[in-house]
Design a protein around this motif. Structure first.
Motif, PDB file in Angstrom:
ATOM      1  N   HIS A  23      77.911  68.960 109.303  1.00  0.00           N
ATOM      2  CA  HIS A  23      77.348  67.603 109.261  1.00  0.00           C
ATOM      3  C   HIS A  23      75.852  67.490 109.513  1.00  0.00           C
ATOM      4  CE1 HIS A  23      81.661  66.818 109.846  1.00  0.00           C
ATOM      5  NE2 HIS A  23      81.429  65.756 109.111  1.00  0.00           N
ATOM      6  N   HIS A  47      78.865  69.988 103.420  1.00  0.00           N
ATOM      7  CA  HIS A  47      80.093  69.258 103.760  1.00  0.00           C
ATOM      8  C   HIS A  47      80.968  69.169 102.525  1.00  0.00           C
ATOM      9  CE1 HIS A  47      82.513  65.698 104.880  1.00  0.00           C
ATOM     10  NE2 HIS A  47      82.173  65.955 106.138  1.00  0.00           N
ATOM     11  N   HIS A  53      87.434  62.497 102.350  1.00  0.00           N
ATOM     12  CA  HIS A  53      86.465  62.971 103.343  1.00  0.00           C
ATOM     13  C   HIS A  53      85.193  63.390 102.617  1.00  0.00           C
ATOM     14  CE1 HIS A  53      85.554  66.051 106.779  1.00  0.00           C
ATOM     15  NE2 HIS A  53      84.804  64.975 106.860  1.00  0.00           N
ATOM     16  N   CYS A 126      79.064  60.316 107.322  1.00  0.00           N
ATOM     17  CA  CYS A 126      80.337  60.904 106.877  1.00  0.00           C
ATOM     18  C   CYS A 126      81.405  59.821 107.056  1.00  0.00           C
ATOM     19  CB  CYS A 126      80.672  62.139 107.718  1.00  0.00           C
ATOM     20  SG  CYS A 126      82.370  62.716 107.486  1.00  0.00           S
ATOM     21  N   HIS A 129      83.610  61.317 110.116  1.00  0.00           N
ATOM     22  CA  HIS A 129      82.976  61.774 111.360  1.00  0.00           C
ATOM     23  C   HIS A 129      81.717  61.015 111.754  1.00  0.00           C
ATOM     24  CE1 HIS A 129      85.376  65.365 110.060  1.00  0.00           C
ATOM     25  NE2 HIS A 129      85.802  65.191 111.291  1.00  0.00           N
TER      26      HIS A 129
HETATM   27 FE   FE2 Z   1      82.993  64.913 107.983  1.00  0.00          FE
END
Ligand code: FE2
Length: 155
Positions: A23, A47, A53, A126, A129
């Motif tokens: 990330h 990523h 995702h 993200c 996340h």
């Molecule tokens: Fe992620």
């Protein structure tokens, strides 16, 4: 506005965790740039880009001044953004940036050219996340040079 408390950063940049490796953005830019002269900044986030995702966007900024934003869609296979950045002369002239903690703004004793330091900051979103930040320290030199000789910074 983005809540700065929610931005994740690498706890120890020399020893990234697996989550950080995926990330924290990697910024490629010249170490030294001149004002008024466009340069390229490449930001890469290693990523996955999958439907469930993915990296939604990358923003580039400098001392609170947004320099650009790239949004990604599900058709993008990698999270890489290129920005063309031009820093105006007044940024150096106004001493608006971070200065050296020992020497202040560097001023050449021969020609008066000034040089200041700042961080390019990349912020990444993200969808799972959250927010992640990375930076690169660069030096910005005034394009105004008169003597053609290498600059001598005062102590
Ligand atoms: Fe992620």
């Amino acid at each position: 506005m983005i809540d700065k408390k929610k931005i994740n950063k690498a706890a120890d940049p020399a020893h990234l965790t697996e989550l950080e490796k995926e990330h924290v953005p990697v910024i490629e830019a010249p170490e030294l740039v001149l004002t008024e002269q466009p340069f390229t900044v490449k930001v890469t986030v290693p990523h996955v880009m999958e439907q469930a995702h993915y990296i939604e966007w990358i923003k580039l900024s400098m001392r609170g001044r947004q320099l650009g934003e790239v949004k990604f869609s599900l058709s993008d296979t990698s999270a890489v953004a290129e920005f063309t950045v031009t820093i105006p002369e007044e940024v150096v002239a106004m001493k608006a940036l971070e200065v050296c903690n020992i020497h202040g703004v560097n001023v050449c004793g021969d020609c008066g050219t000034k040089s200041v330091f700042t961080d390019l900051i990349a912020l990444v979103g993200c969808n799972v996340h959250g927010l992640w930040e990375g930076f690169k320290h660069i030096e910005i030199m005034s394009k105004v040079q008169s003597t053609g000789k290498p600059c001598k910074w005062k102590d």
